[in-house]
Design an enzyme around this catalytic site. Structure first.
Site, PDB file in Angstrom:
ATOM      1  N   TYR A 141       0.817  -1.212   0.000  1.00  0.00           N
ATOM      2  CA  TYR A 141       0.000   0.000   0.000  1.00  0.00           C
ATOM      3  C   TYR A 141       0.856   1.269   0.000  1.00  0.00           C
ATOM      4  CZ  TYR A 141      -4.561  -2.159   0.910  1.00  0.00           C
ATOM      5  OH  TYR A 141      -5.738  -2.855   0.800  1.00  0.00           O
ATOM      6  N   LYS A 189       3.945 -15.237   2.777  1.00  0.00           N
ATOM      7  CA  LYS A 189       4.192 -16.008   1.550  1.00  0.00           C
ATOM      8  C   LYS A 189       5.705 -16.247   1.505  1.00  0.00           C
ATOM      9  CE  LYS A 189       2.946 -17.830  -2.423  1.00  0.00           C
ATOM     10  NZ  LYS A 189       2.150 -19.067  -2.512  1.00  0.00           N
ATOM     11  N   ASP A 221      -1.921 -18.467   0.703  1.00  0.00           N
ATOM     12  CA  ASP A 221      -2.844 -19.184  -0.192  1.00  0.00           C
ATOM     13  C   ASP A 221      -3.551 -20.317   0.539  1.00  0.00           C
ATOM     14  OD1 ASP A 221      -0.364 -20.434  -0.041  1.00  0.00           O
ATOM     15  OD2 ASP A 221      -0.264 -21.000  -2.159  1.00  0.00           O
ATOM     16  N   ASP A 245      -6.127  -7.358   4.245  1.00  0.00           N
ATOM     17  CA  ASP A 245      -7.272  -6.774   3.540  1.00  0.00           C
ATOM     18  C   ASP A 245      -8.102  -7.884   2.905  1.00  0.00           C
ATOM     19  OD1 ASP A 245      -8.859  -4.702   2.344  1.00  0.00           O
ATOM     20  OD2 ASP A 245      -7.809  -5.085   0.459  1.00  0.00           O
ATOM     21  N   ASP A 249     -11.944  -9.609   4.365  1.00  0.00           N
ATOM     22  CA  ASP A 249     -13.162  -9.677   3.549  1.00  0.00           C
ATOM     23  C   ASP A 249     -13.638 -11.125   3.425  1.00  0.00           C
ATOM     24  OD1 ASP A 249     -13.168  -6.911   2.941  1.00  0.00           O
ATOM     25  OD2 ASP A 249     -13.810  -7.299   0.885  1.00  0.00           O
TER      26      ASP A 249
HETATM   27  C1  IPM Z   1     -10.433  -1.648   3.840  1.00  0.00           C
HETATM   28  C2  IPM Z   1     -10.630  -1.047   2.474  1.00  0.00           C
HETATM   29  C3  IPM Z   1      -9.490  -0.078   2.191  1.00  0.00           C
HETATM   30  C4  IPM Z   1      -8.188  -0.870   2.221  1.00  0.00           C
HETATM   31  C5  IPM Z   1      -9.628   0.694   0.881  1.00  0.00           C
HETATM   32  C6  IPM Z   1     -10.947   1.421   0.783  1.00  0.00           C
HETATM   33  C7  IPM Z   1      -8.495   1.656   0.676  1.00  0.00           C
HETATM   34  O1  IPM Z   1     -10.725  -2.042   1.525  1.00  0.00           O
HETATM   35  O2  IPM Z   1     -10.393  -0.889   4.833  1.00  0.00           O
HETATM   36  O3  IPM Z   1     -10.343  -2.869   3.960  1.00  0.00           O
HETATM   37  O4  IPM Z   1      -7.823  -1.486   1.217  1.00  0.00           O
HETATM   38  O5  IPM Z   1      -7.553  -0.874   3.262  1.00  0.00           O
HETATM   39 MN    MN Z   2     -10.769  -4.080   2.356  1.00  0.00          MN
END
Ligand code: IPM
Ligand code: MN
Length: 367
Positions: A141, A189, A221, A245, A249
């Protein structure tokens, strides 16, 4: 106690869900005789529209002058054509850097009332309680160099970590694991990346200071697979920025909806609190957004910035109570969208459940 909270509602459903989270914070403060004050500021697409930049200086000043920052979401398709440093998301990445928190805590707890919402079988999700510790200020990032050369058709991002950056986030993860089920899974990784080899060696070294915590390493993975297969095996999961990240999710599948997941970022000047979900522009303004991720994020404000553990737990219990009673926003309604409650209704329901729980405990004290 006094607590100054900056509210950076942002884009899309951000304002709708932070409104409900703020109401819950006010209710908790009032019940405990605390004085919470709120200051609103612009971030993301709304800041670009109003001020020409995704993170105006005024917002930085308000955030740095507060005890906690509660953020809604950023992102607006209107700005998709802009380069990454000008987009709404740049405002979020910059405020993370300014506030300095490097340990992003993302709990993923299976809720029995929602066990049928997950595509995973109930016996797989039952009892799952994972705390992701995502490093938030390093890796791909932020690593330099980064570029996109449109002439040559080459683009570069750099995954970079220093040992010190890994040590500090690893310590937070080990401390938290020590207070939980004492198991830490570090994800990397290391079979391909030097950065991951440094990560693994460093975490292994830090582990010597925490003999009570069992450390295991997983490659990202296979971790993605184990997380869906045997999520109950994990307690604290420590990983770098991008892997965290992605995996956080993915863990939304366990809880049944990304709309349920909260987060807190600690370790810097001012703690930053944001639900894991995004700005969801497709449902903004429709009342379909789930405010529970933001409300559970408010509980994390109470826990990590106000030190009000009981109040935090009361908010979490109020959320459970409302779900147990069968109320659902559209994202968790499983096709019964006609019976779903709106964002504001869900906020009110949690508010009432919290008020009733407070009344009950006050009348207990009175006896
Ligand atoms: C999160 C989001 C952010 C990230 C984006 C919106 C920049 O996906 O907080 O998980 O990638 O950190
Ligand atoms: Mn995210």
């Amino acid at each position: 106690m006094q607590l100054k909270i900056a509210i950076l509602a942002g884009d899309g459903i951000g304002p709708e869900v932070t409104r409900e989270a703020r109401n819950i914070l006010s209710a908790a403060a009032e019940a405990g005789g605390h004085n919470f004050t709120f200051a609103e500021a612009l971030i993301g697409g709304v800041a670009i529209t109003a001020k020409g930049t995704p993170l105006p200086q005024e917002t930085i000043d308000i955030a740095l002058d507060s005890d906690a920052v509660l953020l809604g979401a950023v992102g607006d398709n209107k700005f998709n054509a802009l380069s990454p440093d000008k987009r709404p998301e740049a405002g979020l990445l910059q405020i993370r850097q300014v506030l300095g928190g490097f340990a992003n805590l993302r709990p993923s707890v299976a809720c029995p009332a929602l066990s049928d919402n997950s595509p995973l079988r109930p016996e797989v999700t039952k009892g799952v309680d994972i705390l992701f510790v995502r490093e938030l200020l390093g890796g791909l990032y932020f690593g330099q160099p980064r570029s996109w050369n449109k002439q040559t058709g080459e683009a570069i991002n750099t995954m970079r970590y220093t040992k010190a950056e890994i040590v500090r986030v690893a310590r937070v993860a080990f401390e938290l694991a020590g207070k939980r089920r004492k198991k830490l899974t570090s994800v990397d990784k290391a079979n391909v990346l030097e950065v991951s080899q440094l990560w693994r060696a460093t975490v292994t070294e830090v582990a010597k200071d925490y003999p009570g915590v069992t450390l295991e390493h997983q490659l990202v993975d296979s971790m993605a697979m184990h997380l869906m297969n045997v999520p109950r095996n994990f307690d604290v999961v420590l990983t770098e920025n991008l892997f965290g990240d992605i995996l956080s999710d993915e863990s939304g599948i366990i809880t049944g909806s990304l709309g349920m997941l909260p987060s807190a970022t600690i370790g810097g000047k001012v703690n930053l609190f944001e639900p894991v979900h995004g700005s969801a522009p497709d449902i903004a303004g429709t009342g379909k957004a789930n405010p529970l991720g933001a409300i559970l994020t408010a509980a994390m404000v109470l826990r990590y910035s106000a030190g009000l553990e009981q109040e935090a737990a009361a908010v979490e219990a109020a959320v459970q109570h409302v779900l147990d009673a069968g109320y659902r926003t559209a994202d968790i309604a499983r096709g019964n969208t006609a019976g779903a409650v709106t964002t504001a209704q869900m906020g009110k329901l949690v508010h009432s459940a919290l008020a009733e729980a407070i009344d009950r405990s006050q009348s207990l004290h009175a006896v």
